[in-house]
Design a protein around this motif. Structure first.
Motif, PDB file in Angstrom:
ATOM      1  N   GLN A 213      14.757  -7.589  31.543  1.00 38.82           N
ATOM      2  CA  GLN A 213      14.367  -8.397  32.698  1.00 38.82           C
ATOM      3  C   GLN A 213      14.110  -9.847  32.290  1.00 38.82           C
ATOM      4  OE1 GLN A 213      11.167  -6.080  34.405  1.00 38.82           O
ATOM      5  NE2 GLN A 213      12.583  -4.678  35.403  1.00 38.82           N
ATOM      6  N   GLN A 214      13.561 -10.055  31.097  1.00 37.23           N
ATOM      7  CA  GLN A 214      13.426 -11.426  30.607  1.00 37.23           C
ATOM      8  C   GLN A 214      14.807 -12.033  30.351  1.00 37.23           C
ATOM      9  OE1 GLN A 214      10.686 -12.186  27.442  1.00 37.23           O
ATOM     10  NE2 GLN A 214       9.039 -10.976  28.346  1.00 37.23           N
ATOM     11  N   GLU A 215      15.719 -11.224  29.798  1.00 41.56           N
ATOM     12  CA  GLU A 215      17.086 -11.703  29.572  1.00 41.56           C
ATOM     13  C   GLU A 215      17.725 -12.153  30.887  1.00 41.56           C
ATOM     14  OE1 GLU A 215      21.411 -10.044  27.921  1.00 41.56           O
ATOM     15  OE2 GLU A 215      19.833  -8.635  28.527  1.00 41.56           O
ATOM     16  N   VAL A 216      17.492 -11.385  31.948  1.00 43.13           N
ATOM     17  CA  VAL A 216      18.061 -11.734  33.258  1.00 43.13           C
ATOM     18  C   VAL A 216      17.479 -13.050  33.758  1.00 43.13           C
ATOM     19  CG1 VAL A 216      18.090 -11.049  35.703  1.00 43.13           C
ATOM     20  CG2 VAL A 216      18.685  -9.392  33.916  1.00 43.13           C
ATOM     21  N   LEU A 217      16.163 -13.240  33.600  1.00 45.07           N
ATOM     22  CA  LEU A 217      15.545 -14.496  34.034  1.00 45.07           C
ATOM     23  C   LEU A 217      16.161 -15.693  33.315  1.00 45.07           C
ATOM     24  CD1 LEU A 217      11.791 -13.459  34.227  1.00 45.07           C
ATOM     25  CD2 LEU A 217      13.279 -14.041  36.140  1.00 45.07           C
ATOM     26  N   PHE A 218      16.356 -15.564  32.003  1.00 42.96           N
ATOM     27  CA  PHE A 218      16.970 -16.668  31.261  1.00 42.96           C
ATOM     28  C   PHE A 218      18.441 -16.834  31.641  1.00 42.96           C
ATOM     29  CE2 PHE A 218      13.335 -16.156  28.284  1.00 42.96           C
ATOM     30  CZ  PHE A 218      12.917 -17.475  28.290  1.00 42.96           C
ATOM     31  N   GLY A 219      19.111 -15.721  31.975  1.00 49.55           N
ATOM     32  CA  GLY A 219      20.491 -15.810  32.437  1.00 49.55           C
ATOM     33  C   GLY A 219      20.597 -16.561  33.752  1.00 49.55           C
TER      34      GLY A 219
ATOM     35  N   PRO B  58      13.609 -28.157  28.052  1.00 51.37           N
ATOM     36  CA  PRO B  58      14.716 -27.581  27.276  1.00 51.37           C
ATOM     37  C   PRO B  58      14.470 -26.097  26.990  1.00 51.37           C
ATOM     38  CG  PRO B  58      13.910 -29.635  26.285  1.00 51.37           C
ATOM     39  CD  PRO B  58      12.914 -29.234  27.318  1.00 51.37           C
ATOM     40  N   ARG B  59      15.544 -25.321  26.959  1.00 55.92           N
ATOM     41  CA  ARG B  59      15.428 -23.881  26.687  1.00 55.92           C
ATOM     42  C   ARG B  59      14.721 -23.622  25.367  1.00 55.92           C
ATOM     43  NH1 ARG B  59      14.108 -19.778  25.321  1.00 55.92           N
ATOM     44  NH2 ARG B  59      15.136 -17.734  25.367  1.00 55.92           N
ATOM     45  N   GLU B  60      15.003 -24.456  24.360  1.00 52.74           N
ATOM     46  CA  GLU B  60      14.403 -24.208  23.047  1.00 52.74           C
ATOM     47  C   GLU B  60      12.892 -24.421  23.043  1.00 52.74           C
ATOM     48  OE1 GLU B  60      16.400 -28.345  22.915  1.00 52.74           O
ATOM     49  OE2 GLU B  60      16.872 -26.324  23.655  1.00 52.74           O
TER      50      GLU B  60
END
Length: 224
Positions: free
Chosen positions: A125-131, A180-182
């Motif tokens: 679910q975290q992966e989906v949010l970042f996607g 920024p994502r980082e």
């Protein structure tokens, strides 16, 4: 996660806090307020706002921005995925990066059919949010969607509950473009921060090791 709810409202699974709060007319905001205070007690951080999005709103939002890329590290085969009509249906995902439309992305977010069960699902679910964040960035950033924000909001508002105003939502959307994502750190609770147990009704539960969870939150810089 099995938790004690605040203010003498009992104990139960953390994902039941909202319905419990609504049922007891929890002061200050019903279910969402009890859910916020439950998370605060577990993590040791203040929760400022909430946004509750149901499946219909999720599907509408993803349809509005397009397919989202995810990268499952292993094959997922779930023969008993809930079909939304109190039945089941099989769902399957190959390992490796792939772009998913709304319905498939919801299935990917909800399935528990991996070795890690709920723990793996939380990470997905975290992966989906970042996607979603990456997809919005590829469209020119959240600011580029602001011109359509009101029409998007009208299409999902019946399926969203929040204590944010529309203007606050717009301001937060613009703010995301400047981060920024980082600079964003994330983690999810794993089996290293819980003990496996059985609840009063015989269902499987995860008992939080509060000190270890607080250490995880500390490593993310959320508490001092």
């Amino acid at each position: 996660l099995w938790v004690t709810y605040p203010r003498g409202t009992g104990a139960g699974k953390i994902n039941s806090a909202n319905v419990v709060g609504d049922n007891v007319q929890y002061p200050g905001g019903g279910g969402p307020q009890l859910a916020k205070e439950t998370v605060e007690r577990l993590l040791g951080i203040h929760v400022d706002y909430y946004i509750m999005v149901n499946f219909d709103a999720f599907l509408t939002l993803i349809d509005a921005i397009g397919e989202i890329e995810v990268c499952p590290p292993q094959e997922i085969d779930d023969p008993k995925y809930p079909d939304g009509s109190y039945g089941i249906k099989p769902v399957h995902f190959e390992a490796g990066c792939q772009s998913l439309a709304a319905e498939r992305l919801l299935e990917y977010s909800r399935t528990r059919a991996t070795d890690g069960g709920d723990i793996d699902r939380a990470a997905r679910q975290q992966e989906v949010l970042f996607g979603v964040r990456s997809r919005v960035a590829s469209l020119g950033g959240a600011s580029s969607l602001v011109q359509n924000a009101f029409s998007i909001w009208e299409s999902v508002s019946d399926n969203v509950r929040t204590d944010l105003t529309f203007d606050q939502l717009i301001n937060f959307a613009r703010l995301t473009d400047s981060i920024p994502r980082e600079n964003i750190q994330n983690a999810s609770i794993t089996y290293g921060e819980v003990e496996i147990g059985i609840g009063p009704d015989g269902t499987d539960i995860l008992i939080p090791i509060t000190s270890d969870i607080r250490d995880l939150v500390y490593e993310l810089g959320l508490i001092q």
